[in-house]
Scaffold this motif. Structure first.
Motif, PDB file in Angstrom:
ATOM      1  N   GLU A  44       0.738  -1.058  -0.077  1.00  0.00           N
ATOM      2  CA  GLU A  44      -0.065   0.035  -0.022  1.00  0.00           C
ATOM      3  C   GLU A  44       0.744   1.315  -0.006  1.00  0.00           C
ATOM      4  O   GLU A  44       0.489   2.321  -0.674  1.00  0.00           O
ATOM      5  CB  GLU A  44      -0.873   0.003   1.417  1.00  0.00           C
ATOM      6  CG  GLU A  44      -2.081   0.870   1.106  1.00  0.00           C
ATOM      7  CD  GLU A  44      -3.090   0.397   1.880  1.00  0.00           C
ATOM      8  OE1 GLU A  44      -4.397   1.351   1.942  1.00  0.00           O
ATOM      9  OE2 GLU A  44      -2.887  -0.302   3.072  1.00  0.00           O
ATOM     10  N   ASN A  74       2.541   1.765  -3.480  1.00  0.00           N
ATOM     11  CA  ASN A  74       1.461   1.873  -4.405  1.00  0.00           C
ATOM     12  C   ASN A  74       1.152   3.465  -4.383  1.00  0.00           C
ATOM     13  O   ASN A  74       0.725   4.097  -5.473  1.00  0.00           O
ATOM     14  CB  ASN A  74       0.169   1.266  -4.357  1.00  0.00           C
ATOM     15  CG  ASN A  74       0.272  -0.095  -4.779  1.00  0.00           C
ATOM     16  OD1 ASN A  74       1.227  -0.367  -5.750  1.00  0.00           O
ATOM     17  ND2 ASN A  74      -0.551  -1.187  -4.542  1.00  0.00           N
ATOM     18  N   LYS A  75       1.626   4.256  -3.286  1.00  0.00           N
ATOM     19  CA  LYS A  75       1.414   5.524  -3.194  1.00  0.00           C
ATOM     20  C   LYS A  75       2.429   6.356  -3.728  1.00  0.00           C
ATOM     21  O   LYS A  75       2.053   7.535  -3.556  1.00  0.00           O
ATOM     22  CB  LYS A  75       0.984   5.910  -1.673  1.00  0.00           C
ATOM     23  CG  LYS A  75      -0.447   5.218  -1.136  1.00  0.00           C
ATOM     24  CD  LYS A  75      -0.862   5.840   0.501  1.00  0.00           C
ATOM     25  CE  LYS A  75      -1.911   5.146   0.977  1.00  0.00           C
ATOM     26  NZ  LYS A  75      -2.104   5.283   2.378  1.00  0.00           N
ATOM     27  N   ASP A  76       3.525   5.609  -3.954  1.00  0.00           N
ATOM     28  CA  ASP A  76       4.614   6.740  -4.331  1.00  0.00           C
ATOM     29  C   ASP A  76       4.494   7.064  -5.710  1.00  0.00           C
ATOM     30  O   ASP A  76       3.925   6.295  -6.635  1.00  0.00           O
ATOM     31  CB  ASP A  76       5.948   5.808  -4.354  1.00  0.00           C
ATOM     32  CG  ASP A  76       7.145   6.413  -4.846  1.00  0.00           C
ATOM     33  OD1 ASP A  76       7.353   6.691  -5.898  1.00  0.00           O
ATOM     34  OD2 ASP A  76       7.878   6.593  -3.801  1.00  0.00           O
ATOM     35  N   LYS A  95       2.919   5.048  -9.092  1.00  0.00           N
ATOM     36  CA  LYS A  95       1.583   5.312  -9.900  1.00  0.00           C
ATOM     37  C   LYS A  95       1.947   5.845 -11.014  1.00  0.00           C
ATOM     38  O   LYS A  95       1.029   5.209 -11.909  1.00  0.00           O
ATOM     39  CB  LYS A  95       1.032   6.749  -9.153  1.00  0.00           C
ATOM     40  CG  LYS A  95       0.489   6.747  -7.709  1.00  0.00           C
ATOM     41  CD  LYS A  95      -0.018   7.918  -7.275  1.00  0.00           C
ATOM     42  CE  LYS A  95      -0.659   7.817  -5.837  1.00  0.00           C
ATOM     43  NZ  LYS A  95      -1.153   9.292  -5.341  1.00  0.00           N
TER      44      LYS A  95
END
Length: 294
Positions: free
Chosen positions: A193, A196-198, A202
């Motif tokens: 998680e 995936n926010k980096d 993205k």
């Protein structure tokens, strides 16, 4: 471990003692561990030992013999995913896709010859115990051990980070070692998680989705592909309850089409993961868990 992570590359032997101390520092600071479900190495071992001990106790209470599998046995079951003797993972994927519809048998894991992560994770002694039972007792045994979904063994479910299909004593054992949140079908590894926010991830995922659409596939993330194949198998085989030899001609036709689809999508997924996804993920992991030098 889900198919898109590079946790194997994060082992102490691969990255050295400097990163090891960095991981320890990051974990003490509240960052998730690098094992499945965001566990630390120690938590990973403790979870396996706890689950297996509880499964043995539960099975004994129901009148069946089960010998708690050791950590190495469970780990071998997890690591046998998409691997066969004589084949690299790349060769396996090119030939068998994810090993889902292409290896479908409808048999309980103990009776599958050849490729079977479920059988490996149960351990030879438990497989021998199962094979020594009558046909009727085998059914009762697996109902007690695994519940309805006999393919959802502990090792297999731990590897794909999804316990939602587990049942029987396996589920009861898992419930003693994992939180309610981790048991949910929509649980997502906290490390994944964060990755995936980096912004870099993205961007990589946007490229991944575009390239998959160009190839005729509608997936926005590598984590979506194998679960989709699983759902298609379940729909085709009454949730994996029909043996391969008993599929109707129409079902066999559908399975063959799904196998062809699986090989194509798995090959494209691997290509894009290696070129777009994995390098970014590995770099972010290194930054997350490397010790900063002043």
């Amino acid at each position: 471990m889900n198919a898109t992570t590079l946790r194997a590359a994060m082992t102490l032997s691969a990255l050295g003692l400097g990163l090891a101390s960095g991981i320890a520092a990051a974990q003490s600071a509240g960052k998730p561990g690098t094992q499945e479900f965001g566990l630390t190495d120690r938590q990973f071992v403790q979870a396996i030992e706890k689950v297996e001990m509880e499964i043995e106790k539960c099975m004994r209470a129901q009148g069946f013999q089960y010998i708690a599998a050791d950590v190495d046995t469970v780990r071998n079951g997890m690591h046998s995913d998409k691997r066969m003797p004589g084949l690299s993972e790349e060769e396996f994927i090119d030939r068998y896709g994810f090993g889902l519809s292409t290896m479908y048998s409808g048999l309980p894991p103990q009776l599958v010859d050849g490729y079977s992560p479920g059988r490996v994770g149960l351990g030879e002694r438990n497989v021998a115990i199962y094979k020594g039972l009558s046909a009727a007792d085998q059914v009762a045994y697996n109902r007690a051990l695994l519940g309805t979904n006999t393919d959802a063994t502990f090792a297999v479910s731990f590897e794909i980070e999804n316990f939602s299909r587990t049942g029987g004593c396996t589920r009861k054992g898992i419930e003693q070692a994992f939180s309610t949140k981790q048991l949910a079908a929509n649980y997502y590894n906290p490390m994944d998680e964060l990755i995936n926010k980096d912004p870099r991830m993205k961007a990589a995922l946007r490229k991944y989705a575009i390239e998959m659409r160009k190839a005729g596939f509608d997936y926005a993330h590598p984590d979506e592909v194998a679960p989709d194949i699983e759902k298609r198998i379940a729909a085709l085989t009454q949730d994996r309850t029909i043996e391969l030899a008993r599929l109707t001609p129409e079902q066999l036709k559908g399975l063959k089409a799904l196998q062809d689809y699986e090989r194509r999508v798995a090959k494209k997924d691997r290509q894009l993961r290696e070129s777009l996804f994995d390098p970014v993920e590995e770099q972010i992991q290194r930054e997350m868990y490397s010790r900063k030098v002043n």
